[in-house]
Design a protein around this motif. Structure first.
Motif, PDB file in Angstrom:
ATOM      1  N   TYR A   1      11.620  44.999  47.108  1.00  0.00           N
ATOM      2  CA  TYR A   1      12.721  45.929  46.838  1.00  0.00           C
ATOM      3  C   TYR A   1      13.935  45.141  46.369  1.00  0.00           C
ATOM      4  N   THR A   2      14.740  45.807  45.582  1.00  0.00           N
ATOM      5  CA  THR A   2      15.952  45.150  45.078  1.00  0.00           C
ATOM      6  C   THR A   2      17.185  45.906  45.558  1.00  0.00           C
ATOM      7  N   LYS A   3      18.240  45.134  45.702  1.00  0.00           N
ATOM      8  CA  LYS A   3      19.523  45.721  46.120  1.00  0.00           C
ATOM      9  C   LYS A   3      20.574  45.304  45.108  1.00  0.00           C
ATOM     10  N   ARG A   4      21.440  46.212  44.730  1.00  0.00           N
ATOM     11  CA  ARG A   4      22.557  45.852  43.844  1.00  0.00           C
ATOM     12  C   ARG A   4      23.756  45.534  44.724  1.00  0.00           C
ATOM     13  N   GLU A   5      24.145  44.267  44.746  1.00  0.00           N
ATOM     14  CA  GLU A   5      25.204  43.829  45.650  1.00  0.00           C
ATOM     15  C   GLU A   5      26.469  43.447  44.886  1.00  0.00           C
ATOM     16  N   ALA A   6      27.568  43.489  45.593  1.00  0.00           N
ATOM     17  CA  ALA A   6      28.842  43.066  45.011  1.00  0.00           C
ATOM     18  C   ALA A   6      28.797  41.572  44.729  1.00  0.00           C
ATOM     19  N   LEU A   7      29.644  41.125  43.778  1.00  0.00           N
ATOM     20  CA  LEU A   7      29.743  39.687  43.520  1.00  0.00           C
ATOM     21  C   LEU A   7      30.626  39.015  44.563  1.00  0.00           C
ATOM     22  N   GLY A   8      31.648  39.722  45.021  1.00  0.00           N
ATOM     23  CA  GLY A   8      32.565  39.168  46.027  1.00  0.00           C
ATOM     24  C   GLY A   8      34.008  39.338  45.596  1.00  0.00           C
ATOM     25  N   LEU A   9      34.685  38.208  45.430  1.00  0.00           N
ATOM     26  CA  LEU A   9      36.103  38.233  45.049  1.00  0.00           C
ATOM     27  C   LEU A   9      36.217  38.042  43.532  1.00  0.00           C
ATOM     28  N   CYS A  10      36.818  39.020  42.870  1.00  0.00           N
ATOM     29  CA  CYS A  10      36.953  38.971  41.408  1.00  0.00           C
ATOM     30  C   CYS A  10      38.415  38.758  41.018  1.00  0.00           C
ATOM     31  N   VAL A  11      38.603  38.030  39.943  1.00  0.00           N
ATOM     32  CA  VAL A  11      39.936  37.851  39.379  1.00  0.00           C
ATOM     33  C   VAL A  11      39.991  38.590  38.049  1.00  0.00           C
ATOM     34  N   GLY A  12      41.042  39.377  37.860  1.00  0.00           N
ATOM     35  CA  GLY A  12      41.276  40.041  36.576  1.00  0.00           C
ATOM     36  C   GLY A  12      42.535  39.454  35.958  1.00  0.00           C
ATOM     37  N   ILE A  13      42.479  39.147  34.669  1.00  0.00           N
ATOM     38  CA  ILE A  13      43.656  38.608  33.974  1.00  0.00           C
ATOM     39  C   ILE A  13      43.872  39.457  32.727  1.00  0.00           C
ATOM     40  N   GLY A  14      45.104  39.960  32.564  1.00  0.00           N
ATOM     41  CA  GLY A  14      45.354  40.935  31.503  1.00  0.00           C
ATOM     42  C   GLY A  14      46.150  40.416  30.324  1.00  0.00           C
ATOM     43  N   ALA A  15      45.963  41.074  29.178  1.00  0.00           N
ATOM     44  CA  ALA A  15      46.815  40.881  27.994  1.00  0.00           C
ATOM     45  C   ALA A  15      47.977  41.872  28.095  1.00  0.00           C
ATOM     46  N   TRP A  16      48.915  41.812  27.126  1.00  0.00           N
ATOM     47  CA  TRP A  16      50.139  42.605  27.281  1.00  0.00           C
ATOM     48  C   TRP A  16      50.109  43.966  26.613  1.00  0.00           C
ATOM     49  N   ASN A  17      49.057  44.290  25.894  1.00  0.00           N
ATOM     50  CA  ASN A  17      49.154  45.516  25.099  1.00  0.00           C
ATOM     51  C   ASN A  17      48.848  46.806  25.872  1.00  0.00           C
ATOM     52  N   TYR A  18      47.990  46.717  26.902  1.00  0.00           N
ATOM     53  CA  TYR A  18      47.619  47.927  27.664  1.00  0.00           C
ATOM     54  C   TYR A  18      47.640  47.610  29.165  1.00  0.00           C
ATOM     55  N   PRO A  19      48.824  47.367  29.740  1.00  0.00           N
ATOM     56  CA  PRO A  19      48.876  46.856  31.117  1.00  0.00           C
ATOM     57  C   PRO A  19      48.272  47.781  32.179  1.00  0.00           C
ATOM     58  N   THR A  20      48.425  49.095  32.032  1.00  0.00           N
ATOM     59  CA  THR A  20      47.845  50.016  33.023  1.00  0.00           C
ATOM     60  C   THR A  20      46.334  50.095  32.809  1.00  0.00           C
ATOM     61  N   GLN A  21      45.960  50.291  31.559  1.00  0.00           N
ATOM     62  CA  GLN A  21      44.548  50.472  31.230  1.00  0.00           C
ATOM     63  C   GLN A  21      43.727  49.234  31.609  1.00  0.00           C
ATOM     64  N   ILE A  22      44.236  48.063  31.294  1.00  0.00           N
ATOM     65  CA  ILE A  22      43.467  46.842  31.575  1.00  0.00           C
ATOM     66  C   ILE A  22      43.271  46.675  33.092  1.00  0.00           C
ATOM     67  N   ALA A  23      44.333  46.940  33.860  1.00  0.00           N
ATOM     68  CA  ALA A  23      44.203  46.825  35.332  1.00  0.00           C
ATOM     69  C   ALA A  23      43.128  47.787  35.847  1.00  0.00           C
ATOM     70  N   CYS A  24      43.072  48.980  35.273  1.00  0.00           N
ATOM     71  CA  CYS A  24      42.086  49.979  35.742  1.00  0.00           C
ATOM     72  C   CYS A  24      40.691  49.692  35.199  1.00  0.00           C
TER      73      CYS A  24
END
Ligand code: NAD
Length: 485
Positions: free
Chosen positions: A138-161
């Motif tokens: 059987y397989t399980k889909r697991e989280a990776l853990g701690l993720c870092v997101g780094i954004g550009a300046w053109n769509y600050p709300t959209q990129i964060a989401c």
């Protein structure tokens, strides 16, 4: 008096605003006036540490919740974002300078779509049962853990989401670093997630320049890095992540082709070229900035394009009648003006625009060059401003080869009434996000991302789930174990 755009503090960690004025001050400038409207401080090493240790600790508990519970939080956050769309759009306009006419329909709304979509998927992230006679895997889909997101300046709300929503749906936590140019909107996303019921520490925001991004990417506790930015930054971040064998998603730049055949509906093609070059004053990664027009309709296309481009309304971005805003910063304006000069020097024919607009703020007139050739600088380099290059072509074979002759591969579009040709041409173009008789649509249901130097991985859609989770397989033996000795 404090400007309404000034946040309570620079960072959002463990469910609350946190300040450390020992960090480098980052002024936030409103692009429409050049006025400083807020100040945030770059994260000090102590702030980076606080964010990472908090996110690391919060992730375990978050991943233990059911997908339904996690999804409920994300969907609630989507509802709050929609209720506050107007205020969030005003903040997005202060952060970026983009006109309210755009931000009201493209930023918090797109962020809310991502929260709703991934909130809806969270409960259905299941594994497989693989029968092997009496035994099974059987397989399980697991989280990776701690993720870092780094954004550009053109769509600050959209990129964060777009980064936060799939990461959280899969049971990860995130530390998000917005672009230092537009640091305000991601803080609101963090605030809303907490209000919607996300446990403290699951989504954190820290401010800073590349140095802070670098500190996050190289930390051994980080399992995945998702960057939206330029190709040179992408190369550095990808290499740093590889050192630690981390997962990556790279959403980078482009110089995408938009191909218009002479049987195309001219007004739709002109509309596609306008959307693909002048939306957000051209500060969109997927823009179709190399517009290849088949020779038979070239002059008709250019005439209609010039006429419609003349209808752009430059002005106060807070006025909903304004349809075209300034460049995000003075520096970006100067870079774009430099490219316009290069276009003139290298012999392209200026159809319209071609200079800074005569008004306050960092406005450049929407600019169209015709008779652009493949070797000109404006046809090769990403400009990230309102500069459209129109190139001529004769045959399908020729235009496909020329369209692919670039290091980039983010997007591509084709306008034609011949559907067989449309699918054949798209099939032959080296690009990740493509359009037929349209340009720049980015619904959350569709995968988004590039090939070649434009990036790796995909955002949005079910594809994003694959990039924020991993599969564990478990062999289950029902009988005795046979061994050689
Ligand atoms: P940029 O590459 O200068 O910066 C992007 C982010 O990376 C910023 O937050 C910056 O602080 C950070 N950064 C810089 N150096 C870093 C380092 N060494 N380590 C870690 N982080 C670092 O890009 P920009 O000027 O903010 O945005 C414009 C570029 O982004 C354009 O090339 C555009 O095409 C691209 N873009 C791509 C997409 C996409 O989805 N494909 C969307 C928007 C923008």
């Amino acid at each position: 008096m404090t400007h309404p755009a000034q946040p309570k503090a620079s960072h959002f960690i463990n469910g609350e605003y946190v300040e450390d004025t020992a960090g480098t001050p980052i002024p936030v400038i409103y692009a429409a006036t050049g006025e400083q409207i807020a100040t945030v401080y770059a994260a000090t090493p102590a702030i980076v540490e606080q964010a990472l240790s908090t996110a690391k600790a919060a992730q375990k508990e978050w991943a233990k919740m059911t997908g339904t519970e996690r999804g409920r939080v994300l969907r609630h956050a989507a509802d709050i974002m929609r209720e506050r769309n107007h205020d969030l759009s005003v903040l997005e306009t202060y952060d970026t300078g983009k006109p309210l006419q755009e931000t009201l329909v493209a930023d918090a709304t797109s962020g809310a779509d991502a929260l709703e979509y991934f909130g809806g998927l969270a409960a259905s992230l299941t594994g497989e049962h693989i029968p092997l006679g009496e035994d099974w895997v059987y397989t399980k889909r697991e989280a990776l853990g701690l993720c870092v997101g780094i954004g550009a300046w053109n769509y600050p709300t959209q990129i964060a989401c777009w980064k936060g929503a799939p990461a959280l749906a899969c049971g990860n936590s995130m530390v998000f670093k917005p672009s230092e140019t537009t640091p305000l909107c991601a803080l609101k996303v963090a605030e809303i997630l907490i209000e919607a019921g996300a446990p403290a520490g699951v989504f954190n925001v820290v401010q800073g320049m590349g140095e802070v991004g670098g500190a996050l990417v190289t930390d051994p506790r980080v399992d995945k890095v998702s960057l939206t930015g330029s190709v040179p930054t992408g190369k550095k971040v990808y290499a740093a992540a590889a050192e630690g064998m981390k997962h990556v998603t790279m959403e980078l730049g482009g110089k995408s082709p938009l191909i218009i055949f002479d049987d195309a509906d001219i007004d739709n093609a002109v509309g596609g070229a306008i959307n693909g070059n002048f939306y957000s004053s051209g500060q969109v990664c997927s823009n179709g900035t190399r517009v290849f027009v088949q020779k038979g309709i070239k002059e008709k296309f250019l005439a209609r394009l010039a006429e419609r481009t003349g209808n752009a309304i430059l002005g106060d971005p807070m006025d909903e009648a304004t349809s075209f805003g300034p460049m995000v910063t003075e520096n970006q304006m100067n870079i774009v003006l430099g490219y316009i000069e290069k276009g003139k020097e290298e012999g392209a024919r200026l159809i319209c625009g071609g200079k800074r607009a005569d008004m306050d703020g960092y406005f450049i007139e929407p600019t169209v060059f015709a008779d652009v050739t493949d070797d000109m600088t404006i046809a090769r380099e990403e400009i990230f401003g309102p500069v459209m290059s129109v190139l001529d072509f004769d045959t399908e074979e020729e235009v496909v080869a020329r369209a692919n002759d670039t290091e980039f591969g983010l997007s591509a579009g084709v306008f034609t009434k011949d559907f067989t040709r449309a699918h054949r041409v798209i099939g032959n173009l080296e690009a990740g996000s493509c359009f037929i008789n349209s340009y720049n649509d980015a619904p959350v249901e569709a995968p988004f991302g590039g090939v070649k130097a434009s990036g790796v991985g995909r955002e949005n859609s079910k594809e994003a789930i694959k990039h924020f989770s991993q599969v564990k397989s478990v062999y289950v033996r029902m009988g005795d174990v046979e061994a050689a000795f």
